[in-house]
Structures are given as C-alpha cells and as structure tokens.
Write an enzyme that holds these catalytic residues in place. Structure first.
Site, short mmCIF file in Angstrom:
data_model
loop_
_atom_site.label_atom_id
_atom_site.label_comp_id
_atom_site.label_asym_id
_atom_site.label_seq_id
_atom_site.Cartn_x
_atom_site.Cartn_y
_atom_site.Cartn_z
CB SER A 49 -0.99 0.12 1.14
OG SER A 49 -1.99 1.02 1.04
CG ASP A 86 -2.85 4.17 -1.10
OD1 ASP A 86 -3.45 4.18 -2.19
OD2 ASP A 86 -2.80 3.21 -0.27
CG ASP A 128 -2.88 -0.62 -2.32
OD1 ASP A 128 -3.08 0.55 -1.71
OD2 ASP A 128 -3.56 -1.67 -1.37
CG ASP A 186 -6.08 0.68 -0.26
OD1 ASP A 186 -5.33 1.70 -0.56
OD2 ASP A 186 -6.16 -0.17 0.53
#
Length: 445
Positions: free
Chosen positions: A102, A240, A242, A244
């Site tokens: 992440s 960010d 990833d 999410d």
C-alpha cells in the site's frame, strides 16, 4: 507469538520478514483452508500486485503456493487492490490475493487476501490459515490435481469499465491532475478518468519498481498541489501505492482529505435518497469537524476502530451505503467491496460536474479542527498500552482540552509505531499536547 495477519493482511520487509517461503506457505495454506470449506469444486484464485520490485518475486511464490495446493490461478498483473477485489467477484473466483504494501516504502511488501465476492477475509478464516501453516504431513496433489496458471490480459480494462459504469455523471469540462504514486494505478487511473470524460494530466505514473510512494502520492501531496496550480486544473487526485485510497486538492492547491470527501459524498447520497438510514460510518481518527457537519445536516456518524476492515464490517452489518477513513479509504458498498480510491475520485468529480460547484465550495461544508498526528517509533507497542505513565499523561491533556478537543493513541497495525493524535481549537495547542504525549510514549517504549 504475534499474530501473522495484521489489520491489512501480512506485511513486512520483503525478503527479510516477508520471504518467498512465507508467501508460498501462506498462499498454499489459504488454498487448502478454502478447499476444506467447500469441496464441491476446484478452487480458483486471482492474483494481482503493485509494481514494487519485490512483487515479482513474491508473485511467483504466491502462484506456486496456490497451484501446489490444487488451486487454479488467474494472474492479473499490475493493478490496484480494489481491482483485485472487484475481479474476484467478476471472474467468480474463490480467493483473491493482492501483493502490495500500500502506502509503505518500497522495501516493504504485503499479502492481502479476499474471499469469494471480493470481501476481506474474516478474522476466523485468517486464524485458520495461520494455524494451517504449521501442519505437518500435508498431502499435496500430483498429476492433473496440480493447479493451472492462466494470464488475464484484459484485467485493467475490465476494472476501468466497471468504474466508468459506476460514475453517475459525465466529467466533461473538468481538468484533473492525478498523482499515481508510481504505483498500481499508473495505467488504470488516468484511463478511467479520461473514459469518464475528464481532461487528465498524469503525474508520477512511470513506475520502475523502485520509485513507488517515493515523495509522491497521497502521503506526499506537495508536488500535486503545485501541479494543480501550474496546469490550471479544477482539482488534483492523489492515490497511494495500491490505490485503495485517495485524497484531493482543490483548484487553489489546498488539500481535501478523506473526511471532507466523505462529507461531500454523504450529502450527495442524502440528496439522492441513497444514504441508507441517513448514516455515515467513520473511524475514531475522523476529525471532530466531520461529526459536527454531519449533525448539522441530520446525518448520524457511526464510529469504528481504525482500519477499513472495521468500517467494512459495520457497513455490511448495518446495510449502510457509505463509510471510510480520514486517510482517504472510502467505501461505497453499492459499487465496491473494499476501499477504492479511483471510484471515490470519480464520484467526487461527478458531484462537481453535476452541481457545477468547485471542490473548495463543496468541501467547505466541513470545518476541520486543527489535528496533529505524531508517529512515534517504538520497540514494544504493548509496553505503551500497559503504561500507567502514558495513561496519566493522556488524562492530563484531556482535562486541559475539555470538550474543545480530544486525544487518541493507537498502535499501528502494520508498522512499529504508536500514533499520537490530538485535536484542539488552535494548532499550537494541539501540537504542544501531541509532542508532550509523544515524549512520554517514546520514554516508556
């Protein structure tokens, strides 16, 4: 012994804490546990990753672990975490695996698991997977029982099509700068925003395996703020590694955080009659200003522990329509099973396009109280939790602030940190109190 699964999967320094051997073992154990729960068919797993260099190594291990346990594997390649969650359901898979840390620095990596339908695994299933890691004498399939591996060439296109279909108003006339953090959204985010009708300037969208989250993305929005002003854009979006989560920047370069985004989306849903029970779910980290703004509009705020998994649990348990975190994890259960930064950004831009209002005006519905967050590196998080000195210091600060502020200390679920948060009417007051508490935490750990 510490639990292997944290608040967001298994995470650690790649090739040190999170080794290929561990990745293989976790994947194989997950496949065996799922097979034990449903023996009616051969398990199917989808696997995606962000572009950090260690992801190539860990992806190979995860795929090998799944196939060795008899699961067929659909490799998705590099794409956002919410895309993996979506494709678990769309491809009717039994398990989803996302290899990403992440927003963490490049040397870290992690493994996130999704159940059928794209939902995060229950704690009890994670515990079963962890317990099964040490089971001796496991019989592995041979011959045709070994899992097969297939590439899904159009995974990003499928995800982008889903996002555009979930956007309620065309974005024509909007100009957006998107900071992709040199991460998993570097292809998907610019493409999705363009297909939805916006003019897009892509920033930090050239991942090389090393530069993910490096002074860019949602944790480092300064370059985005400058770019929005430079390009004369209507807004900026920062993801960010990833994707999410997302945070936004208005046309003047001012930051619009997850709390403000939730406020805008809550009012939009309420206006449409889609805010179930007139209730929003937030975490204890959300600013007091969000609670005050929602109360003024007749909207209830339910509060959970920090972590989007707890927001998700409350949303599912109560059948609600919107929840999220100040950090920019926002969940819209009608369209996603987990936090989706791209979906959030599209819904925010759709609100701008539908109302004709600039982001600054929409975000002004909420007045943020000064909030200071200090991350304190610690050797032992439990020592801080058990410390009477820390409890006494918290009590003193709370007494000084009264009803005009609040204090929150919590251990990070993914790092050796204790997060000290203080809200107060003045920034200087909040900073002084947070620094004072951080000193106590550091001294006892």
């Amino acid at each position: 012994m510490a639990r292997l699964f944290g608040t967001d999967g298994v995470r650690g320094l790649a090739n040190a804490d999170l080794t290929p051997e561990l990745a293989l073992a976790v994947a194989a154990s997950a496949a065996r546990v799922l097979a034990a729960h449903d023996r009616s068919h051969r398990p199917v797993a989808v696997v995606g990753r962000d572009p950090r260099a260690s992801g190539e190594m860990l992806e190979a291990a995860v795929v090998a672990g799944l196939a060795s346990a008899g699961a067929d594997v659909l490799r998705l390649g590099v794409l956002p975490t919410p895309a993996v969650a979506h494709l678990v359901g769309a491809l009717e898979a039994d398990l989803g695996v996302m290899i990403s840390a992440s927003h963490n620095p490049m040397p870290d990596n992690g493994i996130k698991l999704f159940a059928a339908g794209g939902h995060k695994l229950q704690d009890s299933i994670e515990d079963e997977i962890e317990a099964a890691l040490d089971v001796a004498g496991v019989t592995r399939p041979t011959g045709s029982g070994i899992g097969r591996v297939t590439e899904v060439a159009d995974a990003v296109d499928q995800y982008v099509a889903h996002l555009v279909a979930a956007t309620p108003h065309p974005l024509a006339g909007l100009k957006v700068v998107v900071d992709c953090a040199n991460g998993a959204s570097s292809v998907a985010a610019p493409e999705a925003y363009r297909r939805a009708g916006a003019e897009v300037v892509a920033l930090h969208a050239e991942p090389d395996g090393i530069n993910i989250n490096d002074r860019c993305g949602s944790n480092h929005p300064d370059a985005l703020r400058a770019a929005v002003v430079e390009y004369g854009a209507d807004l900026g979006i920062a993801h960010d590694g990833d994707a999410d989560r997302c945070v936004a920047v208005d046309a003047a370069g001012e930051l619009v955080d997850g709390d403000q985004i939730m406020a805008v989306l809550a009012l939009a849903l309420a206006e449409e009659g889609g805010l179930v029970k007139d209730t929003l779910v937030a975490t204890v980290m959300s600013n007091l200003g969000l609670h005050l703004a929602m109360k003024a509009h007749g909207i209830t705020v339910l509060t959970t522990a920090v972590g989007d998994r707890y927001v998700l649990e409350e949303l599912r348990a109560s059948g609600l329509a919107l929840g999220g975190e100040q950090s920019g994890h926002v969940v819209l259960p009608a369209h996603a099973t987990t936090g989706d930064g791209l979906l959030t950004a599209l819904r925010l831009m759709a609100r701008m396009a539908a109302t004709g209002k600039p982001l600054a005006e929409l975000a002004a519905v909420m007045n943020r109280l000064p909030q200071v967050l200090v991350n304190v590196p610690v050797a032992d998080k439990s020592a801080v939790a058990d410390s009477s000195e820390v409890r006494d210091a918290i009590g003193e600060v709370e007494a000084e602030l009264g009803e005009q502020g609040r204090v929150l200390l919590r251990p990070s679920g993914t790092e050796q940190l204790v997060r000290v948060m203080v809200e107060a009417p003045a920034h200087a007051t909040a900073q002084a109190a947070a620094d004072r508490l951080a000193g106590v935490v550091s001294a006892v750990s």
